[in-house]
Structure formats: C-alpha cells, structure tokens
Design a protein around this motif. Structure first.
Motif, mmCIF file in Angstrom:
data_model
loop_
_atom_site.group_PDB
_atom_site.id
_atom_site.type_symbol
_atom_site.label_atom_id
_atom_site.label_comp_id
_atom_site.label_asym_id
_atom_site.label_seq_id
_atom_site.Cartn_x
_atom_site.Cartn_y
_atom_site.Cartn_z
ATOM 1 N N ARG A 111 9.206 0.025 1.155
ATOM 2 C CA ARG A 111 9.616 1.431 1.338
ATOM 3 C C ARG A 111 9.258 2.273 0.114
ATOM 4 O O ARG A 111 8.875 3.421 0.237
ATOM 5 C CB ARG A 111 11.131 1.487 1.551
ATOM 6 C CG ARG A 111 11.524 2.090 2.889
ATOM 7 C CD ARG A 111 12.983 2.441 2.960
ATOM 8 N NE ARG A 111 13.865 1.415 2.439
ATOM 9 C CZ ARG A 111 14.356 0.411 3.162
ATOM 10 N NH1 ARG A 111 14.048 0.289 4.430
ATOM 11 N NH2 ARG A 111 15.166 -0.461 2.601
ATOM 12 N N THR A 112 9.380 1.669 -1.086
ATOM 13 C CA THR A 112 9.313 2.493 -2.300
ATOM 14 C C THR A 112 7.989 2.435 -3.059
ATOM 15 O O THR A 112 7.717 3.317 -3.855
ATOM 16 C CB THR A 112 10.442 2.071 -3.274
ATOM 17 O OG1 THR A 112 10.325 0.657 -3.504
ATOM 18 C CG2 THR A 112 11.815 2.350 -2.694
ATOM 19 N N LYS A 113 7.180 1.393 -2.851
ATOM 20 C CA LYS A 113 5.968 1.251 -3.671
ATOM 21 C C LYS A 113 4.754 1.937 -3.034
ATOM 22 O O LYS A 113 4.743 2.217 -1.846
ATOM 23 C CB LYS A 113 5.638 -0.233 -3.891
ATOM 24 C CG LYS A 113 6.709 -0.987 -4.643
ATOM 25 C CD LYS A 113 6.731 -0.611 -6.110
ATOM 26 C CE LYS A 113 7.723 -1.424 -6.912
ATOM 27 N NZ LYS A 113 9.140 -1.154 -6.627
ATOM 28 N N GLU A 114 3.738 2.152 -3.875
ATOM 29 C CA GLU A 114 2.492 2.761 -3.395
ATOM 30 C C GLU A 114 1.772 1.830 -2.426
ATOM 31 O O GLU A 114 1.886 0.603 -2.541
ATOM 32 C CB GLU A 114 1.544 2.990 -4.565
ATOM 33 C CG GLU A 114 1.872 4.178 -5.413
ATOM 34 C CD GLU A 114 0.958 4.234 -6.637
ATOM 35 O OE1 GLU A 114 -0.165 3.709 -6.556
ATOM 36 O OE2 GLU A 114 1.411 4.776 -7.645
ATOM 37 N N ILE A 115 0.980 2.432 -1.554
ATOM 38 C CA ILE A 115 0.278 1.655 -0.517
ATOM 39 C C ILE A 115 -0.542 0.504 -1.100
ATOM 40 O O ILE A 115 -0.500 -0.616 -0.604
ATOM 41 C CB ILE A 115 -0.628 2.580 0.325
ATOM 42 C CG1 ILE A 115 0.269 3.421 1.241
ATOM 43 C CG2 ILE A 115 -1.643 1.774 1.135
ATOM 44 C CD1 ILE A 115 -0.363 3.929 2.482
ATOM 45 N N LYS A 116 -1.264 0.748 -2.190
ATOM 46 C CA LYS A 116 -2.159 -0.274 -2.760
ATOM 47 C C LYS A 116 -1.370 -1.539 -3.157
ATOM 48 O O LYS A 116 -1.816 -2.663 -2.912
ATOM 49 C CB LYS A 116 -2.847 0.312 -3.999
ATOM 50 C CG LYS A 116 -4.351 0.170 -3.955
ATOM 51 C CD LYS A 116 -4.985 0.792 -5.174
ATOM 52 C CE LYS A 116 -6.045 -0.084 -5.791
ATOM 53 N NZ LYS A 116 -6.942 -0.750 -4.873
ATOM 54 N N ILE A 117 -0.198 -1.322 -3.753
ATOM 55 C CA ILE A 117 0.613 -2.470 -4.198
ATOM 56 C C ILE A 117 1.193 -3.212 -2.981
ATOM 57 O O ILE A 117 1.228 -4.437 -2.936
ATOM 58 C CB ILE A 117 1.755 -1.978 -5.128
ATOM 59 C CG1 ILE A 117 1.156 -1.241 -6.321
ATOM 60 C CG2 ILE A 117 2.644 -3.128 -5.580
ATOM 61 C CD1 ILE A 117 2.160 -0.497 -7.166
ATOM 62 N N THR A 118 1.613 -2.447 -1.967
ATOM 63 C CA THR A 118 2.181 -3.090 -0.771
ATOM 64 C C THR A 118 1.103 -3.906 -0.047
ATOM 65 O O THR A 118 1.371 -4.992 0.454
ATOM 66 C CB THR A 118 2.793 -2.058 0.203
ATOM 67 O OG1 THR A 118 1.799 -1.143 0.601
ATOM 68 C CG2 THR A 118 3.947 -1.306 -0.418
ATOM 69 N N GLU A 119 -0.126 -3.399 -0.063
ATOM 70 C CA GLU A 119 -1.226 -4.134 0.584
ATOM 71 C C GLU A 119 -1.478 -5.456 -0.123
ATOM 72 O O GLU A 119 -1.691 -6.492 0.515
ATOM 73 C CB GLU A 119 -2.522 -3.305 0.521
ATOM 74 C CG GLU A 119 -2.635 -2.299 1.630
ATOM 75 C CD GLU A 119 -3.839 -1.386 1.456
ATOM 76 O OE1 GLU A 119 -4.249 -0.791 2.453
ATOM 77 O OE2 GLU A 119 -4.338 -1.245 0.315
ATOM 78 N N GLU A 120 -1.449 -5.411 -1.433
ATOM 79 C CA GLU A 120 -1.749 -6.612 -2.224
ATOM 80 C C GLU A 120 -0.715 -7.708 -1.920
ATOM 81 O O GLU A 120 -1.066 -8.864 -1.661
ATOM 82 C CB GLU A 120 -1.748 -6.212 -3.709
ATOM 83 C CG GLU A 120 -2.370 -7.236 -4.643
ATOM 84 C CD GLU A 120 -1.318 -7.983 -5.468
ATOM 85 O OE1 GLU A 120 -1.487 -9.198 -5.639
ATOM 86 O OE2 GLU A 120 -0.342 -7.357 -5.924
ATOM 87 N N ILE A 121 0.567 -7.305 -1.897
ATOM 88 C CA ILE A 121 1.639 -8.282 -1.638
ATOM 89 C C ILE A 121 1.546 -8.787 -0.192
ATOM 90 O O ILE A 121 1.671 -9.987 0.079
ATOM 91 C CB ILE A 121 3.039 -7.659 -1.895
ATOM 92 C CG1 ILE A 121 3.220 -7.355 -3.390
ATOM 93 C CG2 ILE A 121 4.164 -8.534 -1.363
ATOM 94 C CD1 ILE A 121 3.458 -8.564 -4.282
ATOM 95 N N SER A 122 1.318 -7.882 0.750
ATOM 96 C CA SER A 122 1.291 -8.263 2.162
ATOM 97 C C SER A 122 0.144 -9.238 2.440
ATOM 98 O O SER A 122 0.288 -10.188 3.227
ATOM 99 C CB SER A 122 1.166 -7.017 3.036
ATOM 100 O OG SER A 122 1.439 -7.343 4.373
ATOM 101 N N LYS A 123 -0.983 -9.033 1.759
ATOM 102 C CA LYS A 123 -2.130 -9.928 1.933
ATOM 103 C C LYS A 123 -1.777 -11.324 1.401
ATOM 104 O O LYS A 123 -2.093 -12.342 2.030
ATOM 105 C CB LYS A 123 -3.328 -9.350 1.183
ATOM 106 C CG LYS A 123 -4.613 -10.043 1.504
ATOM 107 C CD LYS A 123 -5.795 -9.282 0.962
ATOM 108 C CE LYS A 123 -7.063 -10.026 1.320
ATOM 109 N NZ LYS A 123 -8.253 -9.390 0.836
#
Ligand SMILES: Nc1ncnc2c1ncn2[C@@H]1O[C@H](COP(=O)(O)OP(=O)(O)O)[C@@H](O)[C@H]1O
Ligand SMILES: [Mg+2]
Length: 244
Positions: A111-123
């Motif tokens: 919810r709170t982090k930038e898209i780029k960081i969320t993508e990295e974790i989700s991958k």
C-alpha cells in the motif's frame, strides 16, 4: 470501516509479548478459522472436480494438531530451500511461540511503497512460490498479509496449511496471492500481479482467474476491507477479466 469484533472473520489469537528484552509472538489456533477458509477452499475444490469431471482426494480440513505440525514442517522445508520464517521457541497442543519479526506486513508494504519496490519484492515472492511448488509443496493461504518484509528480506508467516501439494493446491497459492493484491490502487495491483507471475515463470490462466473471482466474491464478508479497497477490488477484477 471497522466492523464490530464479534462479526469479524474469525482468525487465530495472536499475542505479542516481550521478556528480557526479547520480543516474541504466541499464536493460539482457533478451530473456527479453517471452517471459514476451507469452506472457500472446498467450494473451489468442488468446482474444480465438477469442471474436470474428476474426483481426486484433495478434500482438506486439517485439525489443530495437524496445523501445528504444518507450521513446524513448513519451516523445515522453507529453511532447507533458503527462505526465512520466524523461528519457533516452543509449542503445545493449541499454540506456538515464535520469534517476532519486527518488519512491515506485506499488505501494508504494498500500500505504501513505490511501484518499483513493490515489483521487485513481488517478483522475488513469485520465484519463491515457484521453488516451493517445484519441491512438491504449497502454502494454500498465500495472501500478502502472510508475509513480512524486514531489511529487504522476505519472511513467510502462517504456515498452518503448508502441505505436500497437488496441482490444484499449488494453484490455490497463485489465486490467494493475486486475489489479495486486488484491493490495491489499479496501477499498483497490475504491477504486483505481473511481477509475481514473471518471478513464478507462468502467466495467469483462465481457471485461475475464475477462482480469483470466486475468492473476491466471498472476501467482502471478511469485513477486512474499507470501501475504497472494495471498489479497487471490483475494478481490478473487471480489468483482469477484460484484459485476459
Ligand atoms: N512471528 C511474527 N512476527 C511478526 N508478526 C507476526 C508474527 N506472526 C504473526 N504476526 C502477525 O499476526 C498476523 C496473523 O498471524 P497469522 O500467523 O497469519 O495468523 P492467522 O492464521 O490468524 O492469519 C500476521 O498477518 C502478522 O501481521
Ligand atoms: Mg494469516
């Protein structure tokens, strides 16, 4: 919207404690929780059997004893694969006491982090789930609230349904993970789901989208989401079906 406690989705009792400067968590297992989650799981299993006209024995309703065994076994398998989980200090017939991971719950992180960081974790999570599946196991409840991020490290929580898995049970991981991302803002949701599948190494299938729809029809009854999240869920689901 915060619903009165009595009508909220029943979960296990989680108690955070501190002793001699050390923080730990005691999880006491509710007998009602699996009745709710497995009503959903077994409806999906029923539909899967009907659509494939096959009845494999994938009916699953683990007892509290079995759920505690799953938490222990899940940690063994995940640590063998090199993945982090909170260490168990002791357990008895209805509770486990474990290390407290002082990080951010993945649902809040997204919810709170930038898209780029969320993508990295989700991958990375997609890749991790794929490794678990390739070893023959599944989590069954792979919602983002069952992960914690601490110092850029991913911890798996909630291993009570961890099991040696069939293809249907592996699919449950993909479905529960993607469905739990549907309450995010549309752009974030799309990025999180795409990155997960990139990491997993497989695109969403038609069957998975159908089970995500089922999960999303029932999820509002958990009363865990506010009105904006419910609106996001409906819009994101609409886009998922439309773009398939
Ligand atoms: N070891 C832990 N460290 C930090 N937070 C935890 C830990 N265990 C549980 N939690 C918190 O409690 C919540 C519920 O725990 P979980 O094991 O997922 O139980 P439930 O089966 O009720 O979902 C988690 O989403 C997480 O926020
Ligand atoms: Mg949980």
């Amino acid at each position: 919207m915060v619903a009165p406690k009595a009508i909220q989705w029943q979960t296990n009792k989680i108690k955070f404690e501190e002793k001699d400067g050390k923080k730990f968590v005691i999880k006491s297992f509710s007998t009602v929780k699996p009745a709710l989650i497995f009503a959903l799981y077994n409806i999906a299993y029923f539909l899967n059997s009907t659509s494939k006209l096959a009845l494999k024995n994938e009916y699953y309703f683990p007892s509290v004893k079995k759920r505690i065994e799953n938490e222990i076994r899940g940690r063994k398998v995940l640590s063998y694969l090199g993945f982090k989980t909170p260490r168990i200090y002791w357990y008895d017939e209805k509770s486990i006491c474990m290390e407290s991971v002082d990080g951010e719950k993945l649902s809040d992180f997204y919810r709170t982090k930038e898209i780029k960081i969320t993508e990295e974790i989700s991958k990375r999570i997609g890749w991790r789930v794929r490794k678990i599946h390739d070893s023959g196991f599944a989590l069954i409840d792979c919602r983002n609230e069952n992960y914690v991020i601490k110092n850029n490290e991913i911890y798996n929580l909630d291993l009570e349904f961890f099991t040696k898995a069939s293809e249907f049970q592996k699919m449950c991981d993909i479905v529960t993970y993607d469905a739990s991302a549907l309450n995010l803002k549309p752009e974030k949701c799309k990025a999180v789901i795409k990155a997960f599948h990139d990491g997993y190494g497989k695109n969403l299938t038609r069957d998975e989208i159908i089970y995500i729809m089922l999960f999303s029809l029932i999820f509002p009854f958990s009363l865990k989401e506010n009105f904006i999240e419910l609106a996001n869920r409906n819009f994101n689901l609409y886009m998922l079906v439309k773009d398939f």
